[in-house]
Design a protein around this motif. Structure first.
Motif, mmCIF file in Angstrom:
data_model
loop_
_atom_site.group_PDB
_atom_site.id
_atom_site.type_symbol
_atom_site.label_atom_id
_atom_site.label_comp_id
_atom_site.label_asym_id
_atom_site.label_seq_id
_atom_site.Cartn_x
_atom_site.Cartn_y
_atom_site.Cartn_z
ATOM 1 N N ALA A 209 0.608 -1.240 0.316
ATOM 2 C CA ALA A 209 0.117 -0.204 -0.333
ATOM 3 C C ALA A 209 0.718 0.918 0.137
ATOM 4 O O ALA A 209 0.505 2.430 -0.843
ATOM 5 C CB ALA A 209 -0.579 0.128 1.569
ATOM 6 N N ALA B 128 1.387 4.409 -2.448
ATOM 7 C CA ALA B 128 1.041 6.121 -2.238
ATOM 8 C C ALA B 128 1.675 6.463 -2.426
ATOM 9 O O ALA B 128 1.760 8.081 -2.624
ATOM 10 C CB ALA B 128 0.705 5.894 -0.820
ATOM 11 N N ARG C 23 -6.394 -0.765 4.012
ATOM 12 C CA ARG C 23 -6.995 -0.081 2.888
ATOM 13 C C ARG C 23 -7.046 1.331 2.558
ATOM 14 O O ARG C 23 -6.080 2.213 3.297
ATOM 15 C CB ARG C 23 -9.142 0.093 3.377
ATOM 16 N N ALA C 24 -7.304 1.900 1.667
ATOM 17 C CA ALA C 24 -6.300 3.068 1.075
ATOM 18 C C ALA C 24 -7.305 4.239 2.014
ATOM 19 O O ALA C 24 -6.835 5.182 2.070
ATOM 20 C CB ALA C 24 -7.078 3.618 -0.459
ATOM 21 N N ASP D 197 -3.112 6.512 0.975
ATOM 22 C CA ASP D 197 -3.945 7.518 -0.725
ATOM 23 C C ASP D 197 -3.662 8.134 -1.158
ATOM 24 O O ASP D 197 -3.636 8.587 -1.650
ATOM 25 C CB ASP D 197 -4.916 7.798 0.080
#
Length: 396
Positions: free
Chosen positions: A64, A68, A209-210, A302
């Motif tokens: 992730a 990002a 999660r984002a 994100d």
């Protein structure tokens, strides 16, 4: 809060941080109470749940964060972005004395190598090239004529950068250069996976999660479990005193990234500078956090904030590596923070004001509760010629 303000954690002096309201935060059992200080708190984190949310893709923190930070619209690679200086200050941005110290170290490497015809200066995680520009400005022309400066940075080359500075997205070929490789606050942005011990004390990979929501995934096994057992044993499988709710960052990708960076040199010195911790004092709840526009924020992958975690520099260290604090390193390179004599105020008032400002900057760079507490990892390459370049002052 500026990013360098977190150096106190690296020294085992972690400030209490705001609890970000984790929705299913397990409490430490009695076995943890004896050795967790009363002022230890979890760093700001998003909420962790025990069941998946109905929407969103769950990934490990390493995957992730990679997307990002370094994806097509990542925090560091977004076209037209301000670069690290737009969100936090590093030692490079505090004072030109930092670049001057790196220039002094480069001169020592140059002398130790016998003044080669070409002297490489590689800045890994170069931001917008500020450090290389500062070092070139601090060197004598005779040295500059032989220096081959190279920035390694995944963002695009900034406009207006000194044309003498080469710009690369990847490290040069192994064994291709002779000189100094310097990585200031690079390893903390090499993404890593995060683990958390469940209610039974079993370390499980943290999925995210984002939007920053977290979920405990499968138990850690294989090489990651072996790394934890060696370098972060409190959060490892089969820990003798398992505790629920502990967190750790698995540093294997950083170990590999640093080893690859060191291999760039055929001879010389590789230096990594970062906020760090050692095996005996790993933070019980990890250090993953975010930064945006000069403020510490919850880490959300994100693309809207920096994602950073302290570095286990002792795990990265290779044979014959030296470790010391930034305070000791900069003192050995002539950055001391001594105030100018009061007599200068009478003889040269303007010079006194300038010297006083420089002393303040040096004091900030060497403050043991701030930037001065950062870790310096020095790895000589190609023999012992570049060993001990900061001794004896740096080891005092």
């Amino acid at each position: 809060m500026t990013r360098e303000g977190r150096a106190d954690v690296a020294n085992g002096q972690q400030d209490a941080k705001r609890n970000a309201g984790r929705s299913a935060e397990p409490s430490a059992g009695p076995s943890a109470a004896d050795d967790l200080r009363a002022d230890d708190r979890r760093p700001a984190t998003p909420s962790t749940t025990s069941t998946p949310a109905p929407t969103g893709t769950w990934r490990g923190w390493r995957e992730a964060a990679e997307q990002a930070l370094y994806g097509p619209d990542g925090f560091y690679t977004r076209p037209g972005g301000p670069g690290p200086a737009g969100h936090f200050r590093t030692s490079v941005h505090v004072s030109p004395q930092y670049a001057g110290a790196v220039a002094a170290l480069l001169r020592r490497v140059d002398a130790a190598l016998g003044h080669p015809d070409e002297l490489a200066l590689i800045d890994v995680g170069a931001g917008r090239g500020e450090l290389l520009s500062g070092v070139l400005a601090a060197l004598a022309e005779e040295v500059v004529a032989r220096v081959r400066p190279c920035a390694v940075e995944r963002a695009a080359r900034p406009q207006g950068l000194d044309p003498r500075i080469a710009w690369r997205a990847e490290l040069p070929a192994p064994g291709s250069l002779t000189g100094l490789l310097f990585a200031n606050e690079w390893l903390d942005n090499v993404p890593v996976d995060v683990v958390e011990t469940d209610a039974a004390g079993v370390p499980r990979r943290v999925l995210v999660r984002a939007d920053g929501a977290e979920l405990l995934g499968a138990p850690v096994d294989g090489p990651d479990a072996e790394w934890l057992a060696r370098w972060w044993p409190r959060a490892a499988p089969d820990a003798p005193d398992p505790v629920p709710g502990l967190r750790a960052e698995i540093g294997r990708p950083r170990d590999a990234a640093w080893a690859r960076a060191v291999r760039t040199l055929s001879a010389g010195l590789a230096v990594a500078v970062d906020y760090a911790h050692r095996r005996a004092g790993r933070p019980p709840f990890g250090t993953l956090t975010g930064f945006r526009e000069g403020r510490e924020v919850a880490p959300v992958p994100d693309g809207g904030c920096d994602l950073t975690a302290h570095v286990a520099l002792d795990a990265c260290a290779g044979p014959a590596a030296e470790q010391l604090t930034q305070r000791a390193a900069l003192h050995a390179l002539g950055v001391t923070g001594r105030r100018p004599p009061l007599s200068l105020a009478t003889a040269d008032p303007a010079g006194y004001v300038r010297a006083l400002g420089a002393a303040g900057d040096a004091a900030e760079l060497t403050d043991p509760a701030g930037l001065g507490g950062f870790g310096w990892l020095l790895q000589p390459v190609g023999g012992a010629a570049c060993a001990g370049l900061l001794a004896p002052e740096g080891t005092a």
